[in-house]
Write an enzyme that holds these catalytic residues in place. Structure first.
Site, PDB file in Angstrom:
ATOM      1  CB  SER A 162       2.489   4.285   3.705  1.00  0.00           C
ATOM      2  OG  SER A 162       3.180   5.255   4.524  1.00  0.00           O
ATOM      3  CG  HIS A 220      -0.637   0.101   2.987  1.00  0.00           C
ATOM      4  ND1 HIS A 220       0.412  -0.631   3.636  1.00  0.00           N
ATOM      5  CD2 HIS A 220       0.149   1.481   3.363  1.00  0.00           C
ATOM      6  CE1 HIS A 220       0.942  -0.437   4.330  1.00  0.00           C
ATOM      7  NE2 HIS A 220       0.853   0.875   4.622  1.00  0.00           N
TER       8      HIS A 220
END
Length: 512
Positions: free
Chosen positions: A229, A227
Protein backbone atom coordinates in the site's frame (compact mmCIF):
# COMPACT_ATOMS: atom_id res chain seq x y z
CA UNK A 1 -62.22 50.78 19.08
CA UNK A 2 -61.56 49.47 22.60
CA UNK A 3 -58.33 50.13 24.47
CA UNK A 4 -57.40 46.44 24.42
CA UNK A 5 -57.40 46.36 20.62
CA UNK A 6 -55.24 49.51 20.35
CA UNK A 7 -52.66 48.08 22.82
CA UNK A 8 -52.49 44.74 20.95
CA UNK A 9 -51.65 46.10 17.51
CA UNK A 10 -47.95 47.11 18.10
CA UNK A 11 -46.97 43.70 19.44
CA UNK A 12 -48.86 42.03 16.62
CA UNK A 13 -47.04 44.24 14.15
CA UNK A 14 -43.68 43.24 15.64
CA UNK A 15 -44.54 39.56 15.34
CA UNK A 16 -45.72 39.88 11.75
CA UNK A 17 -42.87 42.11 10.54
CA UNK A 18 -39.95 41.85 12.98
CA UNK A 19 -39.61 38.08 12.99
CA UNK A 20 -39.32 37.73 9.16
CA UNK A 21 -36.88 40.65 9.05
CA UNK A 22 -34.71 39.11 11.79
CA UNK A 23 -34.82 35.74 10.06
CA UNK A 24 -33.73 37.32 6.80
CA UNK A 25 -30.83 39.12 8.47
CA UNK A 26 -29.73 35.86 10.12
CA UNK A 27 -29.90 34.06 6.77
CA UNK A 28 -27.80 36.76 5.10
CA UNK A 29 -25.24 36.50 7.90
CA UNK A 30 -24.98 32.74 7.41
CA UNK A 31 -24.63 33.10 3.66
CA UNK A 32 -21.89 35.70 4.10
CA UNK A 33 -19.96 33.45 6.53
CA UNK A 34 -20.31 30.44 4.22
CA UNK A 35 -19.13 32.35 1.14
CA UNK A 36 -16.22 34.01 2.96
CA UNK A 37 -15.02 30.57 3.99
CA UNK A 38 -15.05 28.99 0.54
CA UNK A 39 -14.70 31.82 -2.01
CA UNK A 40 -11.18 32.24 -3.48
CA UNK A 41 -9.10 34.91 -1.81
CA UNK A 42 -11.18 34.94 1.36
CA UNK A 43 -9.41 34.71 4.70
CA UNK A 44 -10.96 32.33 7.22
CA UNK A 45 -9.51 31.97 10.70
CA UNK A 46 -10.81 28.95 12.67
CA UNK A 47 -11.16 29.81 16.36
CA UNK A 48 -9.07 32.92 15.75
CA UNK A 49 -5.83 30.94 15.61
CA UNK A 50 -4.73 31.45 12.02
CA UNK A 51 -2.55 34.48 11.44
CA UNK A 52 -2.86 36.34 8.15
CA UNK A 53 -0.07 35.69 5.67
CA UNK A 54 1.74 38.67 4.26
CA UNK A 55 0.77 39.50 0.69
CA UNK A 56 4.47 39.70 -0.21
CA UNK A 57 4.93 36.02 0.68
CA UNK A 58 3.88 34.12 -2.41
CA UNK A 59 3.48 30.38 -2.41
CA UNK A 60 5.75 28.45 -4.76
CA UNK A 61 3.93 26.96 -7.70
CA UNK A 62 4.34 23.41 -6.47
CA UNK A 63 2.34 24.15 -3.32
CA UNK A 64 -0.88 24.86 -5.20
CA UNK A 65 -3.21 21.90 -5.23
CA UNK A 66 -4.12 20.82 -8.73
CA UNK A 67 -7.60 19.80 -9.70
CA UNK A 68 -7.15 17.07 -12.30
CA UNK A 69 -9.97 15.20 -14.02
CA UNK A 70 -10.30 11.55 -12.99
CA UNK A 71 -8.34 9.21 -15.27
CA UNK A 72 -10.12 7.03 -17.77
CA UNK A 73 -9.78 3.24 -17.56
CA UNK A 74 -7.24 3.08 -20.43
CA UNK A 75 -5.19 5.87 -18.82
CA UNK A 76 -5.18 4.12 -15.44
CA UNK A 77 -4.21 0.80 -17.05
CA UNK A 78 -1.29 2.42 -18.90
CA UNK A 79 -0.23 4.20 -15.69
CA UNK A 80 0.03 1.01 -13.63
CA UNK A 81 1.53 -0.99 -16.48
CA UNK A 82 4.44 1.43 -16.75
CA UNK A 83 5.00 1.41 -12.99
CA UNK A 84 5.16 -2.39 -12.86
CA UNK A 85 7.31 -2.93 -15.96
CA UNK A 86 10.77 -4.19 -14.87
CA UNK A 87 13.41 -1.46 -14.96
CA UNK A 88 16.37 -3.91 -14.85
CA UNK A 89 17.93 -2.38 -11.75
CA UNK A 90 17.55 1.23 -12.87
CA UNK A 91 15.79 3.98 -10.93
CA UNK A 92 13.38 5.94 -13.15
CA UNK A 93 12.13 9.49 -12.52
CA UNK A 94 9.07 10.33 -14.58
CA UNK A 95 5.87 12.36 -14.49
CA UNK A 96 2.86 10.09 -14.94
CA UNK A 97 -0.75 11.24 -14.71
CA UNK A 98 0.30 14.64 -13.27
CA UNK A 99 2.39 12.90 -10.58
CA UNK A 100 6.18 13.15 -10.31
CA UNK A 101 7.31 9.64 -9.35
CA UNK A 102 10.62 7.86 -8.74
CA UNK A 103 10.27 4.11 -9.15
CA UNK A 104 11.93 0.79 -9.82
CA UNK A 105 10.35 -2.58 -10.65
CA UNK A 106 11.49 -6.18 -11.03
CA UNK A 107 10.30 -9.79 -11.07
CA UNK A 108 10.76 -11.87 -7.93
CA UNK A 109 10.56 -15.64 -7.48
CA UNK A 110 10.84 -17.95 -4.45
CA UNK A 111 14.48 -16.87 -3.92
CA UNK A 112 13.35 -13.35 -3.00
CA UNK A 113 15.04 -10.12 -3.98
CA UNK A 114 15.27 -6.43 -3.29
CA UNK A 115 14.56 -3.02 -4.76
CA UNK A 116 16.52 0.17 -4.09
CA UNK A 117 15.71 3.71 -5.21
CA UNK A 118 19.15 5.21 -5.79
CA UNK A 119 20.16 8.27 -3.71
CA UNK A 120 16.89 8.28 -1.75
CA UNK A 121 17.50 5.92 1.19
CA UNK A 122 14.43 3.83 0.24
CA UNK A 123 14.53 0.04 -0.17
CA UNK A 124 12.18 -2.94 -0.24
CA UNK A 125 13.32 -6.47 0.68
CA UNK A 126 11.30 -9.54 -0.34
CA UNK A 127 12.70 -12.46 1.71
CA UNK A 128 13.26 -15.98 0.35
CA UNK A 129 10.08 -18.01 0.55
CA UNK A 130 7.79 -14.99 0.27
CA UNK A 131 6.77 -16.16 -3.22
CA UNK A 132 5.65 -19.74 -3.83
CA UNK A 133 8.00 -22.04 -5.73
CA UNK A 134 7.31 -21.94 -9.46
CA UNK A 135 5.72 -18.47 -9.39
CA UNK A 136 7.05 -15.07 -10.38
CA UNK A 137 5.66 -11.81 -9.06
CA UNK A 138 6.26 -8.31 -10.40
CA UNK A 139 6.86 -5.81 -7.61
CA UNK A 140 7.55 -2.09 -7.70
CA UNK A 141 8.87 0.49 -5.24
CA UNK A 142 7.65 4.07 -5.77
CA UNK A 143 8.63 7.39 -4.23
CA UNK A 144 5.72 9.83 -4.57
CA UNK A 145 6.87 13.41 -5.12
CA UNK A 146 3.31 14.67 -5.56
CA UNK A 147 2.91 16.74 -2.38
CA UNK A 148 -0.88 16.58 -2.58
CA UNK A 149 -0.75 12.86 -1.74
CA UNK A 150 0.67 13.48 1.74
CA UNK A 151 -1.67 13.20 4.76
CA UNK A 152 -3.73 16.21 5.82
CA UNK A 153 -2.00 17.19 9.09
CA UNK A 154 -2.98 19.26 12.10
CA UNK A 155 -0.84 22.07 13.50
CA UNK A 156 0.75 19.71 16.03
CA UNK A 157 1.72 17.09 13.43
CA UNK A 158 4.78 17.28 11.21
CA UNK A 159 5.73 15.32 8.09
CA UNK A 160 9.16 13.75 8.62
CA UNK A 161 9.48 11.23 5.78
CA UNK A 162 8.60 10.72 2.12
CA UNK A 163 5.41 9.11 0.86
CA UNK A 164 6.33 5.64 -0.41
CA UNK A 165 4.15 3.18 -2.32
CA UNK A 166 4.73 -0.54 -2.83
CA UNK A 167 3.01 -2.18 -5.78
CA UNK A 168 0.96 -3.72 -6.99
CA UNK A 169 -1.54 -2.35 -4.50
CA UNK A 170 -2.97 -4.98 -2.18
CA UNK A 171 -0.40 -7.66 -3.06
CA UNK A 172 0.38 -10.08 -0.22
CA UNK A 173 3.15 -12.64 0.26
CA UNK A 174 3.82 -15.81 2.22
CA UNK A 175 6.34 -13.97 4.41
CA UNK A 176 6.35 -10.30 5.46
CA UNK A 177 8.43 -7.94 3.33
CA UNK A 178 10.54 -5.12 4.81
CA UNK A 179 10.17 -1.51 3.64
CA UNK A 180 12.89 0.90 4.79
CA UNK A 181 13.10 4.67 4.39
CA UNK A 182 14.59 7.66 6.22
CA UNK A 183 12.93 10.12 8.61
CA UNK A 184 14.17 13.40 10.14
CA UNK A 185 12.55 13.41 13.59
CA UNK A 186 14.88 14.16 16.46
CA UNK A 187 13.11 11.70 18.78
CA UNK A 188 12.34 8.36 17.07
CA UNK A 189 9.76 7.52 19.74
CA UNK A 190 7.66 10.46 18.51
CA UNK A 191 7.45 8.99 14.98
CA UNK A 192 4.21 7.31 14.00
CA UNK A 193 3.74 5.36 10.80
CA UNK A 194 0.67 6.01 8.65
CA UNK A 195 -0.69 3.96 5.77
CA UNK A 196 -3.32 4.57 3.12
CA UNK A 197 -4.93 1.38 1.91
CA UNK A 198 -5.59 2.90 -1.50
CA UNK A 199 -3.96 2.89 -4.89
CA UNK A 200 -1.97 5.82 -6.21
CA UNK A 201 -4.76 7.25 -8.35
CA UNK A 202 -7.50 6.99 -5.70
CA UNK A 203 -8.33 9.49 -2.98
CA UNK A 204 -6.02 8.81 -0.04
CA UNK A 205 -7.33 7.59 3.32
CA UNK A 206 -4.46 7.86 5.80
CA UNK A 207 -4.70 5.98 9.09
CA UNK A 208 -2.17 5.17 11.83
CA UNK A 209 -0.42 1.84 11.41
CA UNK A 210 -0.09 -0.48 14.38
CA UNK A 211 3.20 0.04 16.19
CA UNK A 212 3.86 -3.70 16.22
CA UNK A 213 4.47 -3.66 12.47
CA UNK A 214 6.94 -0.76 12.37
CA UNK A 215 10.19 0.22 14.04
CA UNK A 216 11.88 3.64 14.06
CA UNK A 217 15.58 3.98 14.75
CA UNK A 218 17.63 7.18 14.93
CA UNK A 219 16.96 8.22 11.33
CA UNK A 220 15.22 5.25 9.73
CA UNK A 221 11.81 3.62 9.66
CA UNK A 222 11.35 -0.10 8.95
CA UNK A 223 7.91 -1.55 8.27
CA UNK A 224 6.98 -5.23 8.02
CA UNK A 225 4.41 -5.36 5.24
CA UNK A 226 1.54 -7.83 5.28
CA UNK A 227 0.29 -6.33 2.02
CA UNK A 228 1.37 -3.53 -0.30
CA UNK A 229 0.00 0.00 0.00
CA UNK A 230 1.15 3.62 0.68
CA UNK A 231 3.22 4.56 3.74
CA UNK A 232 4.74 7.61 5.42
CA UNK A 233 5.83 8.84 8.88
CA UNK A 234 4.31 11.66 10.93
CA UNK A 235 5.83 13.36 13.98
CA UNK A 236 3.39 13.33 16.92
CA UNK A 237 4.90 14.48 20.21
CA UNK A 238 3.07 13.88 23.53
CA UNK A 239 1.33 16.81 25.18
CA UNK A 240 3.82 19.00 27.01
CA UNK A 241 6.82 18.00 24.88
CA UNK A 242 8.15 20.21 22.09
CA UNK A 243 8.29 18.29 18.79
CA UNK A 244 11.45 18.87 16.75
CA UNK A 245 12.86 17.71 13.47
CA UNK A 246 16.07 18.20 11.50
CA UNK A 247 16.05 20.39 8.40
CA UNK A 248 18.72 20.60 5.74
CA UNK A 249 19.30 24.00 4.15
CA UNK A 250 20.40 23.69 0.54
CA UNK A 251 21.55 26.65 -1.56
CA UNK A 252 21.24 26.52 -5.35
CA UNK A 253 22.24 28.95 -8.07
CA UNK A 254 23.18 28.93 -11.75
CA UNK A 255 26.77 29.37 -12.91
CA UNK A 256 27.99 32.95 -12.94
CA UNK A 257 29.02 33.51 -16.56
CA UNK A 258 31.32 36.29 -17.78
CA UNK A 259 29.37 39.50 -18.35
CA UNK A 260 26.36 38.24 -16.38
CA UNK A 261 24.78 41.14 -14.50
CA UNK A 262 22.38 39.28 -12.18
CA UNK A 263 22.68 36.26 -9.90
CA UNK A 264 19.89 34.54 -7.95
CA UNK A 265 20.46 32.36 -4.89
CA UNK A 266 17.69 29.98 -3.81
CA UNK A 267 17.64 28.54 -0.30
CA UNK A 268 15.54 25.39 0.21
CA UNK A 269 14.18 24.36 3.62
CA UNK A 270 14.00 20.57 3.32
CA UNK A 271 13.45 17.61 5.59
CA UNK A 272 16.80 16.05 6.39
CA UNK A 273 16.21 13.00 4.20
CA UNK A 274 18.06 12.01 1.01
CA UNK A 275 14.90 12.01 -1.12
CA UNK A 276 14.03 15.60 -0.12
CA UNK A 277 17.40 16.81 -1.37
CA UNK A 278 16.96 14.81 -4.59
CA UNK A 279 13.60 16.53 -5.06
CA UNK A 280 15.28 19.94 -4.89
CA UNK A 281 18.00 18.80 -7.33
CA UNK A 282 15.31 17.62 -9.76
CA UNK A 283 13.33 20.84 -9.31
CA UNK A 284 16.42 22.91 -10.16
CA UNK A 285 17.40 21.06 -13.33
CA UNK A 286 15.09 22.98 -15.70
CA UNK A 287 16.57 26.26 -14.42
CA UNK A 288 20.20 25.13 -14.54
CA UNK A 289 20.56 25.49 -10.79
CA UNK A 290 23.25 23.51 -9.02
CA UNK A 291 23.89 22.79 -5.36
CA UNK A 292 26.53 25.12 -3.94
CA UNK A 293 28.39 23.54 -1.07
CA UNK A 294 27.23 20.99 1.49
CA UNK A 295 23.81 21.19 3.10
CA UNK A 296 23.59 22.60 6.63
CA UNK A 297 21.50 21.06 9.41
CA UNK A 298 18.97 23.20 11.29
CA UNK A 299 17.10 22.34 14.49
CA UNK A 300 13.46 23.18 13.67
CA UNK A 301 10.89 23.19 16.47
CA UNK A 302 7.19 22.55 16.06
CA UNK A 303 6.39 25.43 18.40
CA UNK A 304 4.86 28.32 16.51
CA UNK A 305 7.46 30.39 14.71
CA UNK A 306 7.89 31.27 11.02
CA UNK A 307 11.36 30.85 9.52
CA UNK A 308 13.27 34.06 8.80
CA UNK A 309 16.01 34.39 6.19
CA UNK A 310 17.97 37.61 6.63
CA UNK A 311 20.68 38.96 4.35
CA UNK A 312 23.62 40.20 6.43
CA UNK A 313 26.46 40.85 4.00
CA UNK A 314 27.17 41.17 0.25
CA UNK A 315 30.66 41.56 -1.11
CA UNK A 316 31.71 44.78 -2.83
CA UNK A 317 30.57 45.31 -6.38
CA UNK A 318 27.18 43.68 -5.79
CA UNK A 319 23.84 44.90 -4.49
CA UNK A 320 20.52 43.36 -3.50
CA UNK A 321 17.79 43.77 -6.12
CA UNK A 322 14.95 42.97 -3.71
CA UNK A 323 13.44 45.73 -1.61
CA UNK A 324 13.72 43.72 1.61
CA UNK A 325 16.75 42.03 3.09
CA UNK A 326 14.58 39.66 5.15
CA UNK A 327 12.13 37.02 3.93
CA UNK A 328 9.73 34.78 5.84
CA UNK A 329 8.70 31.18 5.27
CA UNK A 330 5.39 30.20 6.93
CA UNK A 331 5.90 27.74 9.74
CA UNK A 332 3.43 25.15 8.47
CA UNK A 333 5.02 25.07 5.00
CA UNK A 334 8.17 23.70 6.63
CA UNK A 335 6.49 21.68 9.39
CA UNK A 336 4.24 19.88 6.89
CA UNK A 337 7.14 19.12 4.54
CA UNK A 338 6.16 21.34 1.59
CA UNK A 339 9.83 21.82 0.54
CA UNK A 340 9.59 25.64 0.34
CA UNK A 341 12.40 27.89 -0.86
CA UNK A 342 13.17 31.60 -0.80
CA UNK A 343 15.41 33.48 -3.19
CA UNK A 344 17.56 36.60 -3.29
CA UNK A 345 18.57 38.29 -6.51
CA UNK A 346 21.82 40.27 -6.76
CA UNK A 347 23.22 42.47 -9.52
CA UNK A 348 26.56 44.03 -10.29
CA UNK A 349 26.93 47.67 -9.40
CA UNK A 350 27.63 50.07 -12.21
CA UNK A 351 31.27 51.17 -12.09
CA UNK A 352 31.89 54.88 -11.54
CA UNK A 353 34.47 56.78 -13.53
CA UNK A 354 36.69 56.98 -10.47
CA UNK A 355 36.17 53.37 -9.43
CA UNK A 356 36.89 50.19 -11.29
CA UNK A 357 34.59 47.40 -10.07
CA UNK A 358 35.72 44.82 -12.59
CA UNK A 359 38.19 43.42 -10.10
CA UNK A 360 35.56 43.30 -7.37
CA UNK A 361 32.69 41.64 -9.19
CA UNK A 362 34.51 38.54 -10.37
CA UNK A 363 33.38 36.90 -7.15
CA UNK A 364 30.49 37.24 -4.75
CA UNK A 365 30.45 36.43 -1.04
CA UNK A 366 27.05 36.35 0.62
CA UNK A 367 26.29 35.88 4.31
CA UNK A 368 22.76 35.10 5.50
CA UNK A 369 21.27 34.30 8.89
CA UNK A 370 18.28 32.03 9.32
CA UNK A 371 16.25 31.53 12.50
CA UNK A 372 12.73 30.95 13.70
CA UNK A 373 10.70 34.04 14.53
CA UNK A 374 11.35 35.03 18.11
CA UNK A 375 14.60 33.04 18.30
CA UNK A 376 16.91 35.49 16.53
CA UNK A 377 19.75 34.81 18.97
CA UNK A 378 19.69 31.13 17.93
CA UNK A 379 20.46 31.85 14.29
CA UNK A 380 22.46 29.79 11.81
CA UNK A 381 24.92 31.48 9.52
CA UNK A 382 24.86 30.54 5.84
CA UNK A 383 28.05 31.53 4.05
CA UNK A 384 28.35 30.80 0.36
CA UNK A 385 31.13 31.69 -2.09
CA UNK A 386 30.47 32.08 -5.82
CA UNK A 387 33.23 32.82 -8.33
CA UNK A 388 32.74 34.00 -11.89
CA UNK A 389 34.04 32.35 -15.03
CA UNK A 390 34.30 28.99 -13.30
CA UNK A 391 35.43 26.66 -16.02
CA UNK A 392 34.42 23.70 -13.87
CA UNK A 393 30.80 24.85 -14.14
CA UNK A 394 30.75 25.45 -17.86
CA UNK A 395 32.95 22.55 -18.97
CA UNK A 396 33.62 19.65 -16.62
CA UNK A 397 37.33 18.84 -16.29
CA UNK A 398 38.57 15.69 -18.02
CA UNK A 399 38.05 12.66 -15.85
CA UNK A 400 41.09 10.46 -15.45
CA UNK A 401 40.35 6.79 -15.94
CA UNK A 402 40.38 5.01 -12.57
CA UNK A 403 42.45 1.87 -12.27
CA UNK A 404 40.51 -1.29 -13.08
CA UNK A 405 38.74 -2.83 -10.09
CA UNK A 406 36.58 -5.84 -9.42
CA UNK A 407 32.93 -4.81 -9.58
CA UNK A 408 30.35 -6.65 -7.52
CA UNK A 409 27.29 -7.84 -9.44
CA UNK A 410 24.66 -5.10 -9.28
CA UNK A 411 22.06 -7.29 -7.60
CA UNK A 412 24.55 -8.55 -5.01
CA UNK A 413 25.67 -4.97 -4.34
CA UNK A 414 22.08 -3.86 -3.68
CA UNK A 415 21.29 -6.83 -1.43
CA UNK A 416 24.39 -6.26 0.71
CA UNK A 417 23.62 -2.56 0.86
CA UNK A 418 20.15 -3.26 2.24
CA UNK A 419 21.47 -5.74 4.81
CA UNK A 420 24.38 -3.62 6.05
CA UNK A 421 22.70 -0.18 5.99
CA UNK A 422 20.34 -0.44 9.03
CA UNK A 423 21.88 0.95 12.21
CA UNK A 424 22.79 -1.79 14.69
CA UNK A 425 23.15 -1.19 18.42
CA UNK A 426 26.08 -3.61 18.56
CA UNK A 427 27.81 -1.89 15.64
CA UNK A 428 27.81 -5.05 13.55
CA UNK A 429 26.74 -3.26 10.40
CA UNK A 430 28.63 -1.32 7.71
CA UNK A 431 30.82 0.19 10.45
CA UNK A 432 32.25 -3.20 11.38
CA UNK A 433 33.03 -3.90 7.72
CA UNK A 434 34.71 -0.47 7.49
CA UNK A 435 36.97 -1.28 10.44
CA UNK A 436 37.88 -4.63 8.84
CA UNK A 437 38.89 -2.69 5.73
CA UNK A 438 41.30 -0.58 7.81
CA UNK A 439 39.32 2.65 8.22
CA UNK A 440 39.91 4.67 11.39
CA UNK A 441 37.21 6.14 13.60
CA UNK A 442 37.38 9.60 12.01
CA UNK A 443 36.85 8.20 8.52
CA UNK A 444 33.97 6.03 9.74
CA UNK A 445 32.29 9.09 11.29
CA UNK A 446 32.78 10.93 8.00
CA UNK A 447 31.15 8.09 6.06
CA UNK A 448 28.17 8.14 8.43
CA UNK A 449 27.25 11.52 6.89
CA UNK A 450 27.04 10.04 3.39
CA UNK A 451 23.70 9.30 1.75
CA UNK A 452 24.38 5.55 1.94
CA UNK A 453 27.35 4.60 4.13
CA UNK A 454 26.94 0.92 3.24
CA UNK A 455 27.21 1.68 -0.49
CA UNK A 456 30.31 3.81 0.15
CA UNK A 457 32.00 0.93 2.03
CA UNK A 458 31.15 -1.57 -0.70
CA UNK A 459 32.54 0.81 -3.34
CA UNK A 460 35.71 1.13 -1.27
CA UNK A 461 35.99 -2.65 -1.20
CA UNK A 462 35.66 -2.68 -5.00
CA UNK A 463 38.39 -0.05 -5.36
CA UNK A 464 40.70 -2.25 -3.30
CA UNK A 465 40.18 -4.99 -5.92
CA UNK A 466 38.67 -7.32 -3.38
CA UNK A 467 37.32 -10.65 -4.61
CA UNK A 468 33.99 -12.25 -3.77
CA UNK A 469 35.78 -14.89 -1.72
CA UNK A 470 37.57 -12.21 0.34
CA UNK A 471 34.29 -10.41 0.91
CA UNK A 472 32.65 -13.68 1.95
CA UNK A 473 35.44 -14.37 4.46
CA UNK A 474 35.20 -10.85 5.89
CA UNK A 475 31.45 -11.10 6.43
CA UNK A 476 31.80 -14.54 7.98
CA UNK A 477 34.49 -13.20 10.35
CA UNK A 478 32.05 -10.43 11.31
CA UNK A 479 29.45 -13.13 12.07
CA UNK A 480 27.15 -11.51 9.53
CA UNK A 481 26.11 -14.91 8.19
CA UNK A 482 23.07 -13.43 6.43
CA UNK A 483 25.38 -11.33 4.24
CA UNK A 484 27.89 -14.14 3.82
CA UNK A 485 25.11 -16.44 2.64
CA UNK A 486 24.15 -13.94 -0.08
CA UNK A 487 27.76 -13.80 -1.31
CA UNK A 488 27.98 -17.59 -1.15
CA UNK A 489 25.09 -17.94 -3.58
CA UNK A 490 27.15 -15.98 -6.12
CA UNK A 491 30.31 -17.93 -5.35
CA UNK A 492 28.53 -21.16 -6.18
CA UNK A 493 27.87 -19.91 -9.70
CA UNK A 494 31.34 -18.53 -10.45
CA UNK A 495 33.88 -20.45 -12.52
CA UNK A 496 36.56 -22.25 -10.54
CA UNK A 497 34.60 -22.04 -7.33
CA UNK A 498 35.33 -25.58 -6.13
CA UNK A 499 37.51 -27.34 -3.58
CA UNK A 500 38.04 -25.22 -0.50
CA UNK A 501 35.24 -22.84 -1.49
CA UNK A 502 32.73 -25.66 -1.47
CA UNK A 503 33.97 -26.84 1.93
CA UNK A 504 33.68 -23.34 3.38
CA UNK A 505 30.20 -23.08 1.88
CA UNK A 506 29.16 -26.32 3.61
CA UNK A 507 30.49 -25.03 6.94
CA UNK A 508 28.50 -21.82 6.49
CA UNK A 509 25.33 -23.76 5.72
CA UNK A 510 25.78 -25.71 8.94
CA UNK A 511 26.15 -22.47 10.95
CA UNK A 512 23.06 -21.03 9.34
Amino acid sequence: MCPQESSFQPSQFLLLVGVPVASGLLLLKCLHWHCSRWLPGACWKPDGQEDPVSQSTQLPKYEVRRECPPPTLPEAAAFYQELHTPTHGHTVTRQLMHKLLVFSAREVDHRGGGLILQDTGISLLIPPGAVAVGRQERVSLILVWDLTDAPALSRSQGLVSPVVACGPHGASFLKPCTLTFKHCAQQPRHVRTYSSNTSLLDAKNWRPLGRAGSHSSRDECRILLSHFSLYTCVLEAPVGQAPRKWLQLAVFCSPLAPGQTHLQLRVYFLNNTPCALQWAVTNEKPHGGRLRGPCQLFDFTGARGDQCLKLKYISEGWENVDDSSCQLVPHLHIWHGKCPFRSFCFRRKAANDSEDCSALTNEIIVTMHTFQDGLETKYMEILRFQASEEESWATPPPVSQPPPCNRLPQELFEQLQMLLEPYSVTGNDWRRLASHLGLCGMKIRFLSCQRSPAAAILELFEEQNGSLQELHDLLAAMERLDCASVVQSYLGGTPGGGGARENRGLELDEKL
